[in-house]
Design an enzyme around this catalytic site. Sequence first.
Site, PDB file in Angstrom:
ATOM      1  N   ASN A  11      26.435  42.808  32.937  1.00 19.35           N
ATOM      2  CA  ASN A  11      25.969  43.775  33.961  1.00 19.35           C
ATOM      3  C   ASN A  11      27.130  44.921  33.763  1.00 19.35           C
ATOM      4  O   ASN A  11      28.080  44.665  34.256  1.00 19.35           O
ATOM      5  CB  ASN A  11      26.258  43.050  35.316  1.00 19.35           C
ATOM      6  CG  ASN A  11      25.902  44.286  36.443  1.00 19.35           C
ATOM      7  OD1 ASN A  11      25.965  45.333  36.230  1.00 19.35           O
ATOM      8  ND2 ASN A  11      25.376  43.657  37.314  1.00 19.35           N
ATOM      9  N   ASP A  69      30.917  34.900  40.437  1.00 18.64           N
ATOM     10  CA  ASP A  69      29.600  34.753  41.141  1.00 18.64           C
ATOM     11  C   ASP A  69      29.834  35.119  42.221  1.00 18.64           C
ATOM     12  O   ASP A  69      30.517  34.769  43.269  1.00 18.64           O
ATOM     13  CB  ASP A  69      29.211  33.131  40.938  1.00 18.64           C
ATOM     14  CG  ASP A  69      27.824  32.924  40.964  1.00 18.64           C
ATOM     15  OD1 ASP A  69      26.972  33.622  40.357  1.00 18.64           O
ATOM     16  OD2 ASP A  69      27.366  32.282  41.825  1.00 18.64           O
TER      17      ASP A  69
END
Length: 197
Positions: A11, A69
């Site tokens: 990302n 995460d």
Amino acid sequence: MTVKVVLATHNPHKVEELRRILAPALPGIEVLAYDGPEPIEDGSSFAENALIKARAAAAFTGLPAIADDSGICVDVLGGSPGIFSARWAGPAKDAVANLELLLWQLADMSAEHRTAHFTCVVALALPDGTERVGSGEWPGQVLAEAAGANGFGYDPIFLPDGYAISAAELTASVKNQISHRALAFEAIVPELRALLG
């Protein structure tokens, strides 16, 4: 002295965000994007998934690796989407579909029942097997509709506590001081500083 650290994500938004967060505290750290294979995130917690990604990136590149995460946890949904935030609307990981599904699920809820928080867990894995984990939470609530074009993911529907605008309407400099991700990365800065000797 410059130390290269790989960020275990594909990302580009996260890579740029991490560079902005770490640059003031660690000017000697060069954050690299990860171009290796994505491991299967089969952990049952943010910490487990972050470690899975960091270990895979460290093994693939031979460099210190950082992975995070993160997700949005809505109280009335029992903490969901949680670790399933990226694929809440299905395996395609469609950010718009995820956001729209969450808005639909909360459509009949009044503001006091829309409390939520972003959680981020950051894992640092070194090629020698050393591992560290840091975490951060950002409390707020889910808005009734999206607002703002900055940020990514659920930012447009998240109203941070103490603010009258969404996370996607905050400037990058403000967000990078108060967000869950900033707090989590701040927790591992001492470990990263140690890499600089």
